[in-house]
Write a protein that holds these residues in place. Structure first.
Motif, short mmCIF file in Angstrom:
data_model
loop_
_atom_site.label_atom_id
_atom_site.label_comp_id
_atom_site.label_asym_id
_atom_site.label_seq_id
_atom_site.Cartn_x
_atom_site.Cartn_y
_atom_site.Cartn_z
N UNK D 82 145.28 18.18 -24.08
CA UNK D 82 146.12 17.92 -22.91
C UNK D 82 146.01 16.48 -22.46
N UNK D 83 144.80 15.92 -22.50
CA UNK D 83 144.64 14.53 -22.08
C UNK D 83 145.42 13.60 -22.99
N UNK D 84 145.46 13.93 -24.28
CA UNK D 84 146.21 13.10 -25.23
C UNK D 84 147.69 13.20 -24.98
N UNK D 85 148.15 14.42 -24.69
CA UNK D 85 149.59 14.58 -24.46
C UNK D 85 150.01 13.79 -23.24
N UNK D 86 149.15 13.82 -22.21
CA UNK D 86 149.47 13.07 -21.02
C UNK D 86 149.62 11.59 -21.37
N UNK D 87 148.74 11.12 -22.20
CA UNK D 87 148.78 9.71 -22.59
C UNK D 87 150.05 9.39 -23.38
N UNK D 88 150.41 10.29 -24.29
CA UNK D 88 151.64 10.08 -25.05
C UNK D 88 152.84 10.03 -24.12
N UNK D 89 152.83 10.94 -23.14
CA UNK D 89 153.93 10.98 -22.20
C UNK D 89 154.03 9.67 -21.44
N UNK D 90 152.88 9.14 -21.06
CA UNK D 90 152.91 7.90 -20.29
C UNK D 90 153.33 6.71 -21.15
N UNK D 91 153.16 6.83 -22.44
CA UNK D 91 153.56 5.72 -23.31
C UNK D 91 155.06 5.68 -23.55
N UNK D 92 155.74 6.79 -23.26
CA UNK D 92 157.18 6.81 -23.53
C UNK D 92 157.92 6.04 -22.44
N UNK D 93 158.95 5.28 -22.83
CA UNK D 93 159.73 4.57 -21.82
C UNK D 93 160.71 5.51 -21.13
N UNK D 94 160.92 5.29 -19.83
CA UNK D 94 161.87 6.11 -19.09
C UNK D 94 163.28 5.75 -19.55
N UNK D 95 164.25 6.61 -19.45
CA UNK D 95 164.19 8.02 -19.04
C UNK D 95 163.62 8.90 -20.14
N UNK D 96 162.75 9.80 -19.76
CA UNK D 96 162.11 10.66 -20.75
C UNK D 96 162.19 12.11 -20.31
N UNK D 97 162.25 12.97 -21.28
CA UNK D 97 162.45 14.38 -20.99
C UNK D 97 161.43 15.22 -21.75
N UNK D 98 161.13 16.37 -21.19
CA UNK D 98 160.16 17.26 -21.82
C UNK D 98 160.80 18.61 -22.04
N UNK D 99 160.69 19.12 -23.28
CA UNK D 99 161.05 20.50 -23.54
C UNK D 99 159.76 21.23 -23.85
N UNK D 100 159.49 22.27 -23.10
CA UNK D 100 158.30 23.06 -23.36
C UNK D 100 158.71 24.22 -24.23
N UNK D 101 158.22 24.22 -25.46
CA UNK D 101 158.70 25.21 -26.43
C UNK D 101 157.64 26.27 -26.65
N UNK D 102 158.02 27.50 -26.42
CA UNK D 102 157.11 28.59 -26.71
C UNK D 102 156.27 29.00 -25.51
N UNK D 103 155.83 30.24 -25.55
CA UNK D 103 155.11 30.79 -24.42
C UNK D 103 153.81 30.05 -24.14
#
Lengths: 371, 355, 177, 163
Positions: D82-103
């Protein structure tokens, strides 16, 4: 004059296109030369063993699906086999035949992803898509059979969750005849491609004694030149009735046990799986697939270790029963977990690009490595 | 072209600007069509459909990509070397853009008719190396650094066989001017250099095999110079994430992309000028037979663009078929095979041209 | 090819007290119990002896036997005191095709088992896993760190123990549902 | 600020077409971050492959977060990851979107109760635009999720967000 050089630590993953999921490799490199590889696991540790202790025996089956999600049928089967052995259940003939057929189909589907991702790592993207296209045929057969494309929950303790679809036999036969021709296409496009051979032959050579000492199994072991296959050497179910060969690495393009050998063993294994399916598909006996499913699973006190030949190698389930309806302890001996250990040994002295090729040829599934 | 516009307007600044805009537009169009074609062709090769939702047949896909990239945040990582980081994409793009100035699209349509055209192109396209090294170093990212180092080694090495083949052609033709090289392979395909050139005689037939070797060498090495598979090692996706532009986003990254596709067309153009008659039509001109003189330059431009795109299509076809070489194999291919063959080729062509 | 009883007898002859018992009552497989501080010697013997040739360690599992006393600690949570932690070794011979299961047990409070990492290389990660999830310390292991859980997971907290309590937060993220 | 806000408070003859154009570009070229977590990643890959072909919608995987527009959280997120994903998310330039796939990514999935190392829902770490249920969701479901995301982008505004 002497230049001062430093080794560099390169973190590959957890988000990296070629680590097949969320593996993290800590490479110590000198320029492009790899001095040391340290894998860090656990980015997908989903606590399977804790769940197994908290669930009843039959409730564990869906969780086994999610271990090696590319070969879910095999995982179901290994677990069911362990509990059946613990309880002394004999399953009907029809169930055995269907299990063999779906497991071999699953082996093909799993190898397709393995070969494809190996090729994609090396840069050949198109074979990857071709293999996925053919995999869809198998997935649609499975979907007809049990309603799921990937995680089936199909093989239950003592039987199957559903009987096969009326079209099953016809569709499987169609697939077998279609795919026999398509494997040749794969050989032409990739296996004997000069660049592909250059990239994989003599790379990551795994000597036989190292392979055995590291506990490698499946194509990683057979690539090193020993015909060790649990379907033959520790037979389970009805595999002793079928006639099939065990492909081994012969070092056709380089040394025995290199990446190309491991790759090629998988290609030939798909052919052998087709052979087994051909022999089994016409002889499925009539019967009820659920007749041997126990009403209440409460095995006697004791321990059991069973192992089956999953596409990635020896999948073992160690179950301790304390006589309750929940398992006391379930430990999974995951083939990828053990095979991955040898990576550090294989990568030393190769280039960064080879690490990718070697990792692809070992073929890991992180769901199973981390459990 | 400069002269034409100068005659029309009589103003130095306007005519310079107009002449400069022409290659820019060209690079943009090449990139827009190139990216779209790449996606479509990869889709056809891979049994897919490719973009088909954005506009008819997905034609506006790259336009949408472009507009989207313009509105992306310009996220710069911390701890970068800011000046180099910002300069790198510009430099890479400039190298590609400047090369277009000397490419003759037809006998009339040429940005600047430099006498040392081929030399100029070889020189300015080396900007790319500097830009890539800057990008890799300034990003403060290990993958980018590795990619940049690979790229520098690769491009510098592969310039040698390219230059050797170019040298042999220059020796044969006796000129550095691209227009003159094109002009000497007059219309009709049997006059093209790949088939021994326009002068009849024994040397024409002796030259053919060496011309083919020369063509193969220059095609392989230009493939490597523009970082296309099987030589896309600097940006090897599965190894180095995205290579030297790992840390670039939005328009800065788009500049790298524009330069890549622009370079693809530029090298295809050079190959077709050197070996395939440049802007000449393979079977004579409609304008000649109809007696309409103004039609000829348009026909020439058409043939030139068609040849350029043909080689781009071959590059794409290779990309989606072949795996990628490893960095040491790439270097040994260059130093152990291409350069010796190119040298031998140079000597033999020299001897034949003396005959 | 040797069965469990023959193997047990050979081991008994060679190691005496270090080989403790043979448990044949289990319905499926016989288990030989060995002294945890001698297991590496037994392992080396089993691997190299010509009649045994157990060159492959199939599986190594750490188990919390939960056979101690259930008591409540100061906070009122159930913990287990006393009892043992066990390690099961499933061995297999590729050349002779026979199998055997070994077991060692060590006291729960301070479970120490000799590492077999230098007998079978594949024991390395298995032992790290048993250390991580069950909390068995392997003596002479070259690199005994956590493997599945994060390296900064709470010290002394081993999830596969039967009295494991999940922490409320990890690095600011809520852990329970 | 106040003056300009008021000026743009509702559909403006200049702003509206630009807005439409920008939204169209954004929704037509959603480049996903090419990274998979678990079982769902295989279905995500299958969606990009011949049968389903994500590329039809202009979705191509980019391997570096700097060039990606959307991140598809495909699979179980563990605490370690989770900490890595947060970091990846922060590295993306805006506008950015998230699709949460799967339960698993939505809420922890089958690991919600005993998963001592599983993050129960990626939305505890990063904001999610579209949830795609299923274990794993079929490729069609993921495509539907993408269409929903496109719908969401279509109604975005250049103006300051009101709520």
């Amino acid at each position: 004059m002497s230049l001062k050089t430093e080794t560099m630590v390169l973190n590959m993953g957890p988000q990296h296109p070629s680590t097949h999921g969320v593996l993290r490799l800590e490479l110590k490199i000198d320029g492009e030369l790899v001095l040391d590889v340290k894998p860090h696991l656990g980015y997908l540790h989903r606590c399977f063993e804790k769940h197994a202790e908290a669930m009843q025996y039959n409730q564990v089956v869906p969780y086994t699906d999610r271990l090696d999600y590319l070969a879910a049928m095999g995982n179901n089967w290994g677990y069911a086999l362990a509990v059946e052995k613990l309880m002394g259940i004999q399953v009907p003939e029809r169930v055995e035949y269907i299990r063999v057929i779906v497991a071999e189909l699953q082996r093909i589907a799993s190898h397709q992803v393995a070969l494809g991702s190996n090729a994609a790592d090396i840069g050949a993207f198109t074979p990857f898509l071709y293999l996925f296209r053919d995999r869809e045929h198998i997935l649609s057969i499975f979907e007809d059979t049990c309603g799921a494309r990937m995680l089936y929950n199909y093989i239950w303790v003592g039987g199957l969750s559903h009987d096969i679809h009326p079209d099953f036999v016809k569709k499987v036969k169609e697939f077998v005849s279609y795919y026999k021709a398509t494997i040749i296409e794969l050989d032409n496009l990739l296996s004997y491609n000069k660049i592909f051979i250059e990239r994989t032959a003599n790379i990551g050579v795994l000597p036989l004694d190292t392979a055995i000492n590291f506990g490698a199994s499946g194509p990683a072991l057979r690539g090193s030149g020993i015909p060790f296959d649990l379907r033959r050497d520790d037979p389970y179910s009805i595999y002793d009735r079928f006639d099939f060969e065990i492909p081994v690495g012969k070092g056709l393009q380089g040394q025995v046990g290199d990446c190309w050998d491991r790759y090629y063993v998988r290609v030939r294994e798909m052919e052998q799986s087709l052979r087994i399916i051909e022999q089994a598909i016409d002889h499925i006996p009539e019967g009820d697939v659920q007749s041997a499913i126990p009403k209440r699973i409460k095995p006697p006190k004791g321990t059991v270790y069973t192992r089956i030949e999953n596409p990635r190698g020896e999948l073992g389930y160690f179950i301790i029963s304390d006589g309750n309806t929940n398992p006391f302890r379930v430990k999974v001996r995951a083939p990828s977990f053990v095979n991955l250990e040898v990576l550090g040994e294989l990568c030393k002295g190769h280039l960064v690009a080879d690490v990718i090729a070697i990792l692809g040829s070992i073929d890991i599934v992180l769901g199973e490595v981390d459990r | 072209m400069y002269q034409f516009i100068y005659d029309l307007t009589g103003n130095v600044i306007i005519s310079t600007l107009v002449t400069a805009v022409f290659p820019l537009v060209n690079v943009l169009i090449v990139a827009l069509i190139g990216v779209y074609l790449e996606r479509k062709i990869s889709a056809w090769i891979q049994d897919r459909v490719g973009p088909n939702r954005v506009g008819p047949f997905g034609l506006f896909q790259t336009v949408a990509d472009f507009i989207k990239m313009m509105q992306k945040e310009d996220a710069t990582p911390t701890d970068i070397d800011g000046k180099l980081y910002n300069l790198a994409p510009v430099l890479v793009f400039t190298g590609c853009f400047a090369a277009y100035a000397a490419i003759p699209f037809s006998s009339q349509l040429i940005g600047s008719e430099v006498e040392v055209g081929i030399f100029f192109i070889l020189a300015v396209s080396s900007f790319t190396v500097a830009g890539i090294l800057m990008a890799g170093w300034s990003s403060n990212n290990k993958y980018a650094l590795l990619g940049a180092m690979r790229s520098a080694a690769q491009i510098v090495s592969y310039e040698i066989p390219t230059a050797l083949v170019v040298l042999s052609m220059v020796m044969l033709m006796g000129t550095l001017s691209l227009t003159k090289i094109s002009e000497m392979q007059t219309a009709y395909f049997w006059n093209w250099n790949i088939l021994g050139g326009a002068t009849l005689g024994l040397s024409k037939f002796l030259l053919i095999p060496f011309m083919i070797v020369g063509f193969i060498i220059i095609f392989i090495s230009t493939l490597a110079e523009v970082n296309r598979t099987p030589f896309d090692i600097p940006e090897a996706e599965s190894e180095l994430v995205a290579g030297y532009f790992t840390e670039y986003c939005g328009m800065k990254w788009a500049m790298f992309m524009l330069a890549e596709y622009g370079n693809m067309f530029a090298v295809s153009a050079i190959v077709s000028i050197l070996f395939f008659g440049g802007y000449h039509s393979p079977f004579g001109y409609l304008g000649n037979s109809l007696g309409i003189n103004w039609l000829i330059p348009y026909e020439q431009a058409f043939w030139f663009v068609a040849k350029g795109w043909f080689f781009i299509l071959v590059q794409m076809w290779l990309r989606w078929t072949l795996p990628r070489l490893r960095v040491d194999q790439l270097m040994s291919l260059c130093w152990k095979y291409l350069i010796p063959y190119a040298v031998v080729n140079l000597v033999v062509i020299g001897i034949i041209s003396l005959l | 090819m040797k069965n469990a009883e023959e193997i047990f007898n050979i081991l008994k002859d060679n190691f005496g007290d270090a080989v403790i018992a043979l448990d044949k009552d289990t319905p499926t497989e016989a288990v030989i119990t060995v002294d945890p501080l001698k297991i590496h010697l037994v392992g080396e013997f089993l691997r190299t002896n010509e009649d045994m040739m157990f060159d492959s360690l199939m599986c190594l599992s750490g188990v919390d036997d939960a056979n101690g006393k259930k008591v409540k600690d100061a906070d009122g949570t159930d913990i287990i005191e006393g009892g043992t932690l066990s390690v099961y070794y499933h061995l297999h011979s590729v050349s002779l095709k026979h199998k055997i299961t070994l077991k060692v047990s060590a006291p729960r409070e301070d479970a120490k088992v000799e590492s077999v990492e230098n007998v079978w290389k594949c024991a390395d990660w298995h032992e790290r896993e048993a250390f991580d999830l069950v909390g068995i310390k392997f003596l002479n292991h070259p690199d005994l760190r956590r493997i599945m859980m994060p390296y900064d997971w709470e010290e002394g907290s081993h999830p596969l123990r039967k009295d494991y309590k999940n922490p409320e937060f990890y690095q600011g993220m809520k852990v329970p549902y | 600020m106040g003056l300009l806000d008021k000026e743009f408070s509702d559909g403006n003859i200049v702003i509206a077409p630009v807005e439409d154009l920008f939204n169209w570009a954004r929704l037509s070229s959603i480049w996903q971050l090419g990274f998979g977590l678990a079982c769902c990643a295989i279905e995500m890959m299958a969606t990009s492959m011949s049968h389903y072909d994500f590329d039809r919608f202009g979705v191509i995987p980019r391997n570096t977060p700097r060039q990606a527009d959307a991140i598809i959280i495909s699979g179980t997120v563990t605490l370690k990851m989770a900490t890595r994903i947060k970091r990846l998310y922060e590295q993306m330039p805006a506008p950015k979107y998230i699709i949460s796939m799967g339960s698993c990514a939505n809420c922890g999935g089958p690991y919600w109760e005993h998963g001592y190392h599983v993050l129960k829902g990626i939305d505890r770490v990063i904001p999610v635009d579209v949830y795609v249920p299923g274990c794993p969701p079929r490729p069609e479901a993921l495509l539907e999720g993408l269409l929903k995301l496109q719908d969401k982008i279509r109604n975005e505004s250049l103006r300051k967000k009101s709520a």
